[in-house]
Motif scaffolding. Sequence first.
Motif, PDB file in Angstrom:
ATOM      1  N   CYS A   8      -6.328   2.314  52.033  1.00 51.01           N
ATOM      2  CA  CYS A   8      -6.161   2.314  50.610  1.00 51.01           C
ATOM      3  C   CYS A   8      -6.610   1.057  50.443  1.00 51.01           C
ATOM      4  N   THR A   9      -7.492   0.706  49.238  1.00 49.22           N
ATOM      5  CA  THR A   9      -7.930  -0.401  48.895  1.00 49.22           C
ATOM      6  C   THR A   9      -7.419  -0.914  47.486  1.00 49.22           C
ATOM      7  N   PHE A  10      -6.312  -0.134  46.948  1.00 53.95           N
ATOM      8  CA  PHE A  10      -6.005  -0.399  45.845  1.00 53.95           C
ATOM      9  C   PHE A  10      -4.844  -1.678  45.713  1.00 53.95           C
ATOM     10  N   ASP A  11      -4.963  -2.623  44.657  1.00 58.53           N
ATOM     11  CA  ASP A  11      -4.039  -3.577  44.665  1.00 58.53           C
ATOM     12  C   ASP A  11      -2.927  -3.413  43.986  1.00 58.53           C
ATOM     13  N   VAL A  12      -1.587  -4.314  43.684  1.00 59.42           N
ATOM     14  CA  VAL A  12      -0.560  -3.966  43.104  1.00 59.42           C
ATOM     15  C   VAL A  12      -0.759  -3.851  41.500  1.00 59.42           C
ATOM     16  N   GLU A  13      -1.736  -4.095  40.893  1.00 57.89           N
ATOM     17  CA  GLU A  13      -2.251  -3.989  39.523  1.00 57.89           C
ATOM     18  C   GLU A  13      -2.810  -2.620  39.257  1.00 57.89           C
ATOM     19  N   SER A  14      -2.831  -1.738  40.186  1.00 55.95           N
ATOM     20  CA  SER A  14      -3.782  -0.723  39.955  1.00 55.95           C
ATOM     21  C   SER A  14      -3.085   0.198  39.007  1.00 55.95           C
ATOM     22  N   VAL A  17      -0.423   3.026  40.366  1.00 58.45           N
ATOM     23  CA  VAL A  17       0.914   2.634  40.749  1.00 58.45           C
ATOM     24  C   VAL A  17       1.980   3.679  40.180  1.00 58.45           C
ATOM     25  N   ASP A  18       2.077   3.663  38.906  1.00 61.08           N
ATOM     26  CA  ASP A  18       3.146   4.479  38.232  1.00 61.08           C
ATOM     27  C   ASP A  18       2.962   5.885  38.604  1.00 61.08           C
ATOM     28  N   LEU A  19       1.941   6.244  38.497  1.00 60.37           N
ATOM     29  CA  LEU A  19       1.857   7.677  39.104  1.00 60.37           C
ATOM     30  C   LEU A  19       2.070   8.086  40.137  1.00 60.37           C
ATOM     31  N   ALA A  20       1.759   7.122  41.380  1.00 61.33           N
ATOM     32  CA  ALA A  20       2.217   7.256  42.530  1.00 61.33           C
ATOM     33  C   ALA A  20       3.695   7.357  42.809  1.00 61.33           C
TER      34      ALA A  20
END
Length: 132
Positions: A8-14, A17-20
């Motif tokens: 996973c290369t997504f950061d905290v601002e992805s 995040v909310d959908l996850a």
Amino acid sequence: MREGSQRCTFDVESQYVDLAAEVFTLLSDATRIRVILALREGEMSVSELAERVGKTPTVVSQHLAKLRWGKIVQARQEGNRVFYSLIDEHARELVAQAVFQAQHVVNGALPEHHRNARGLPRETVSGREATS
């Protein structure tokens, strides 16, 4: 695809995040976890799933509707019967990881998924399981 082969290369601002978080909410029900575990074996009808997870077809249908809404399962109609299957491997992997984590909590000792075929601890490389 081998477990753990994707990073996973997504950061905290992805933007995801909310959908996850919604996916985790959707998976936070034991019956839905059981449905996903059952569907790992392949496509099943509502009545087969109900028998497998020990719930009524009505209850299972309600959970399947939510899993369909979340794009976790898909339906295929054949005559008057509807068959369900997992859309992809992601929910299967999330549930597997959650069950593995539960093994750590319940067992306390080294869980089975950390052992090799001989029952010995798997070798690790810098805190992660070796891939060989």
